[in-house]
Design a protein around this motif. Structure first.
Motif, PDB file in Angstrom:
ATOM      1  N   VAL A  22      50.497  39.749  40.831  1.00 17.09           N
ATOM      2  CA  VAL A  22      51.306  40.898  41.242  1.00 17.09           C
ATOM      3  C   VAL A  22      52.488  41.083  40.293  1.00 17.09           C
ATOM      4  O   VAL A  22      52.828  42.224  39.920  1.00 17.09           O
ATOM      5  CB  VAL A  22      51.787  40.733  42.696  1.00 17.09           C
ATOM      6  CG1 VAL A  22      52.739  41.856  43.076  1.00 17.09           C
ATOM      7  CG2 VAL A  22      50.609  40.709  43.650  1.00 17.09           C
ATOM      8  N   LEU A  23      53.111  39.994  39.881  1.00 13.06           N
ATOM      9  CA  LEU A  23      54.210  40.099  38.921  1.00 13.06           C
ATOM     10  C   LEU A  23      53.725  40.683  37.597  1.00 13.06           C
ATOM     11  O   LEU A  23      54.420  41.479  36.958  1.00 13.06           O
ATOM     12  CB  LEU A  23      54.841  38.727  38.698  1.00 13.06           C
ATOM     13  CG  LEU A  23      55.634  38.151  39.878  1.00 13.06           C
ATOM     14  CD1 LEU A  23      56.054  36.712  39.589  1.00 13.06           C
ATOM     15  CD2 LEU A  23      56.861  39.001  40.163  1.00 13.06           C
ATOM     16  N   GLY A  24      52.519  40.279  37.175  1.00 12.42           N
ATOM     17  CA  GLY A  24      51.943  40.882  35.976  1.00 12.42           C
ATOM     18  C   GLY A  24      51.690  42.362  36.165  1.00 12.42           C
ATOM     19  O   GLY A  24      51.938  43.176  35.261  1.00 12.42           O
ATOM     20  N   GLY A  25      51.211  42.731  37.359  1.00 11.45           N
ATOM     21  CA  GLY A  25      51.017  44.146  37.653  1.00 11.45           C
ATOM     22  C   GLY A  25      52.326  44.913  37.682  1.00 11.45           C
ATOM     23  O   GLY A  25      52.375  46.085  37.286  1.00 11.45           O
ATOM     24  N   ALA A  26      53.390  44.252  38.147  1.00 15.87           N
ATOM     25  CA  ALA A  26      54.699  44.905  38.157  1.00 15.87           C
ATOM     26  C   ALA A  26      55.161  45.221  36.745  1.00 15.87           C
ATOM     27  O   ALA A  26      55.772  46.270  36.493  1.00 15.87           O
ATOM     28  CB  ALA A  26      55.716  44.018  38.873  1.00 15.87           C
ATOM     29  N   VAL A  27      54.871  44.323  35.798  1.00 11.89           N
ATOM     30  CA  VAL A  27      55.192  44.596  34.394  1.00 11.89           C
ATOM     31  C   VAL A  27      54.374  45.781  33.887  1.00 11.89           C
ATOM     32  O   VAL A  27      54.873  46.650  33.180  1.00 11.89           O
ATOM     33  CB  VAL A  27      54.941  43.345  33.531  1.00 11.89           C
ATOM     34  CG1 VAL A  27      55.130  43.670  32.050  1.00 11.89           C
ATOM     35  CG2 VAL A  27      55.872  42.216  33.939  1.00 11.89           C
ATOM     36  N   ALA A  28      53.091  45.811  34.279  1.00 16.02           N
ATOM     37  CA  ALA A  28      52.235  46.936  33.885  1.00 16.02           C
ATOM     38  C   ALA A  28      52.775  48.254  34.421  1.00 16.02           C
ATOM     39  O   ALA A  28      52.711  49.289  33.746  1.00 16.02           O
ATOM     40  CB  ALA A  28      50.811  46.698  34.388  1.00 16.02           C
ATOM     41  N   ARG A  29      53.347  48.243  35.608  1.00 14.39           N
ATOM     42  CA  ARG A  29      53.911  49.461  36.185  1.00 14.39           C
ATOM     43  C   ARG A  29      55.105  49.949  35.372  1.00 14.39           C
ATOM     44  O   ARG A  29      55.257  51.147  35.136  1.00 14.39           O
ATOM     45  CB  ARG A  29      54.314  49.199  37.636  1.00 14.39           C
ATOM     46  CG  ARG A  29      54.935  50.393  38.344  1.00 14.39           C
ATOM     47  CD  ARG A  29      55.302  50.051  39.785  1.00 14.39           C
ATOM     48  NE  ARG A  29      54.102  49.847  40.584  1.00 14.39           N
ATOM     49  CZ  ARG A  29      53.431  50.830  41.187  1.00 14.39           C
ATOM     50  NH1 ARG A  29      53.858  52.084  41.070  1.00 14.39           N
ATOM     51  NH2 ARG A  29      52.359  50.568  41.897  1.00 14.39           N
ATOM     52  N   THR A  30      55.961  49.019  34.954  1.00 20.11           N
ATOM     53  CA  THR A  30      57.124  49.423  34.162  1.00 20.11           C
ATOM     54  C   THR A  30      56.722  49.996  32.808  1.00 20.11           C
ATOM     55  O   THR A  30      57.462  50.791  32.217  1.00 20.11           O
ATOM     56  CB  THR A  30      58.078  48.236  33.941  1.00 20.11           C
ATOM     57  OG1 THR A  30      57.425  47.227  33.161  1.00 20.11           O
ATOM     58  CG2 THR A  30      58.525  47.653  35.263  1.00 20.11           C
ATOM     59  N   ILE A  36      43.237  49.443  33.988  1.00 24.36           N
ATOM     60  CA  ILE A  36      42.776  48.343  33.138  1.00 24.36           C
ATOM     61  C   ILE A  36      43.955  47.484  32.696  1.00 24.36           C
ATOM     62  O   ILE A  36      43.870  46.251  32.660  1.00 24.36           O
ATOM     63  CB  ILE A  36      42.011  48.890  31.920  1.00 24.36           C
ATOM     64  CG1 ILE A  36      40.735  49.602  32.360  1.00 24.36           C
ATOM     65  CG2 ILE A  36      41.662  47.752  30.949  1.00 24.36           C
ATOM     66  CD1 ILE A  36      39.754  48.712  33.096  1.00 24.36           C
ATOM     67  N   GLY A  37      45.061  48.131  32.359  1.00 24.05           N
ATOM     68  CA  GLY A  37      46.251  47.377  31.979  1.00 24.05           C
ATOM     69  C   GLY A  37      46.750  46.489  33.103  1.00 24.05           C
ATOM     70  O   GLY A  37      47.169  45.351  32.872  1.00 24.05           O
ATOM     71  N   PHE A  38      46.702  47.015  34.335  1.00 28.17           N
ATOM     72  CA  PHE A  38      47.093  46.212  35.491  1.00 28.17           C
ATOM     73  C   PHE A  38      46.200  44.977  35.614  1.00 28.17           C
ATOM     74  O   PHE A  38      46.677  43.857  35.846  1.00 28.17           O
ATOM     75  CB  PHE A  38      47.005  47.050  36.775  1.00 28.17           C
ATOM     76  CG  PHE A  38      48.243  47.831  37.083  1.00 28.17           C
ATOM     77  CD1 PHE A  38      49.110  47.434  38.085  1.00 28.17           C
ATOM     78  CD2 PHE A  38      48.548  48.978  36.365  1.00 28.17           C
ATOM     79  CE1 PHE A  38      50.250  48.163  38.375  1.00 28.17           C
ATOM     80  CE2 PHE A  38      49.684  49.721  36.644  1.00 28.17           C
ATOM     81  CZ  PHE A  38      50.542  49.313  37.653  1.00 28.17           C
ATOM     82  N   VAL A  39      44.899  45.162  35.482  1.00 26.87           N
ATOM     83  CA  VAL A  39      43.948  44.049  35.641  1.00 26.87           C
ATOM     84  C   VAL A  39      44.164  42.995  34.558  1.00 26.87           C
ATOM     85  O   VAL A  39      44.216  41.784  34.851  1.00 26.87           O
ATOM     86  CB  VAL A  39      42.505  44.580  35.617  1.00 26.87           C
ATOM     87  CG1 VAL A  39      41.513  43.419  35.532  1.00 26.87           C
ATOM     88  CG2 VAL A  39      42.220  45.408  36.858  1.00 26.87           C
ATOM     89  N   ILE A  40      44.294  43.423  33.315  1.00 25.12           N
ATOM     90  CA  ILE A  40      44.447  42.473  32.214  1.00 25.12           C
ATOM     91  C   ILE A  40      45.733  41.665  32.359  1.00 25.12           C
ATOM     92  O   ILE A  40      45.734  40.432  32.236  1.00 25.12           O
ATOM     93  CB  ILE A  40      44.422  43.205  30.856  1.00 25.12           C
ATOM     94  CG1 ILE A  40      43.074  43.875  30.632  1.00 25.12           C
ATOM     95  CG2 ILE A  40      44.735  42.238  29.724  1.00 25.12           C
ATOM     96  CD1 ILE A  40      41.899  42.932  30.602  1.00 25.12           C
ATOM     97  N   LEU A  41      46.848  42.348  32.636  1.00 26.82           N
ATOM     98  CA  LEU A  41      48.115  41.625  32.765  1.00 26.82           C
ATOM     99  C   LEU A  41      48.113  40.725  33.995  1.00 26.82           C
ATOM    100  O   LEU A  41      48.684  39.627  33.972  1.00 26.82           O
ATOM    101  CB  LEU A  41      49.281  42.609  32.833  1.00 26.82           C
ATOM    102  CG  LEU A  41      49.671  43.304  31.530  1.00 26.82           C
ATOM    103  CD1 LEU A  41      50.968  44.077  31.705  1.00 26.82           C
ATOM    104  CD2 LEU A  41      49.809  42.315  30.392  1.00 26.82           C
ATOM    105  N   ALA A  42      47.476  41.163  35.068  1.00 28.36           N
ATOM    106  CA  ALA A  42      47.416  40.341  36.274  1.00 28.36           C
ATOM    107  C   ALA A  42      46.604  39.067  36.023  1.00 28.36           C
ATOM    108  O   ALA A  42      47.005  37.964  36.434  1.00 28.36           O
ATOM    109  CB  ALA A  42      46.804  41.137  37.420  1.00 28.36           C
TER     110      ALA A  42
END
Length: 229
Positions: A22-30, A36-42
């Motif tokens: 989720v923290l990785g997804g939060a970075v993707a949101r910013t 796809i970016g959300f999945v990779i960073l997560a």
């Protein structure tokens, strides 16, 4: 009624994967990334450290690829971060608590696996730290940021302490106690470091100024000719 410590440690481990995903997804949101970016960073954030550890140990396929619960937790974390904003409030604080607890758990797990593979205590501590911080480093590198572990609140230092605790207690056959103490250390010290903004001193704070030898000699008056002193 017997208390299943292994189940508790596994729950902390899996929740840590979810929280870091989720923290990785939060970075993707910013960054304005797509799904796809959300999945990779997560995945990198939640599973990167453990995968790096297993590759370095060379003990077979990484656990993240053989245990479906880990990859599933990372994907769920990516989906949750995609539809909900965890940038502030109680949800953000809950994730940081989960991250701190998982950091201690991953430190102990990495150190224990390294010892089990026949490595000495120092490489075991190193792999414990890699397990805990590797995912966050990969996440930050992917978004072209300096990894926060290099200049943020104490994280690798707390991980090293937790790893050392596991190494010490496992040497006297106290695996469960080592795991529990590492989780407690990661949770308490990790959260205190974030709250109080504890950091290690930078190089500039320890640099000893060089004496200006050339200027010193140039500034001294030359003795008259014919005299030695």
């Amino acid at each position: 009624m017997n208390f299943d410590t292994d189940l508790l440690f596994r729950l902390v481990d899996v929740f840590g994967v979810f929280a870091n995903a989720v923290l990785g997804g939060a970075v993707a949101r910013t960054k304005g990334f797509d799904a796809i970016g959300f999945v990779i960073l997560a995945i990198c954030s939640g599973l990167g450290g453990g995968m790096l550890r297993d590759v370095l140990l060379g003990v077979g396929f990484p656990v993240a690829l053989t245990d479906p619960l880990y990859l599933s937790s990372a994907l769920v974390g990516a989906g949750v971060a995609f539809v909900l904003d965890f940038g502030r409030g109680w949800a953000r604080r809950a994730l940081l608590v989960g991250d701190a607890l998982a950091m201690g758990c991953w430190s102990a797990t990495g150190a224990a696996k390294a010892l089990g593979a026949g490595l000495a205590w120092l490489p075991a501590i190193f792999l414990g730290v890699i397990t805990a911080v590797g995912g966050g480093m990969l996440r930050d590198i992917l978004v072209n940021q300096v990894p926060s572990v290099f200049n943020g609140p104490l994280y690798a230092t707390v991980s090293a302490i937790a790893s050392a605790e596991m190494v010490l207690l496992r040497s006297v056959d106290q695996y469960a106690l080592g795991m529990g103490l590492a989780i407690l250390t990661g949770g308490v010290l990790g959260l205190l470091a974030r709250w109080r903004q504890w950091t290690l001193p930078a190089a500039a704070q320890w640099t000893v100024p060089r004496p200006r030898v050339r200027k010193l000699f140039r500034s001294r008056a030359r003795p008259p000719k014919g005299r030695l002193f």
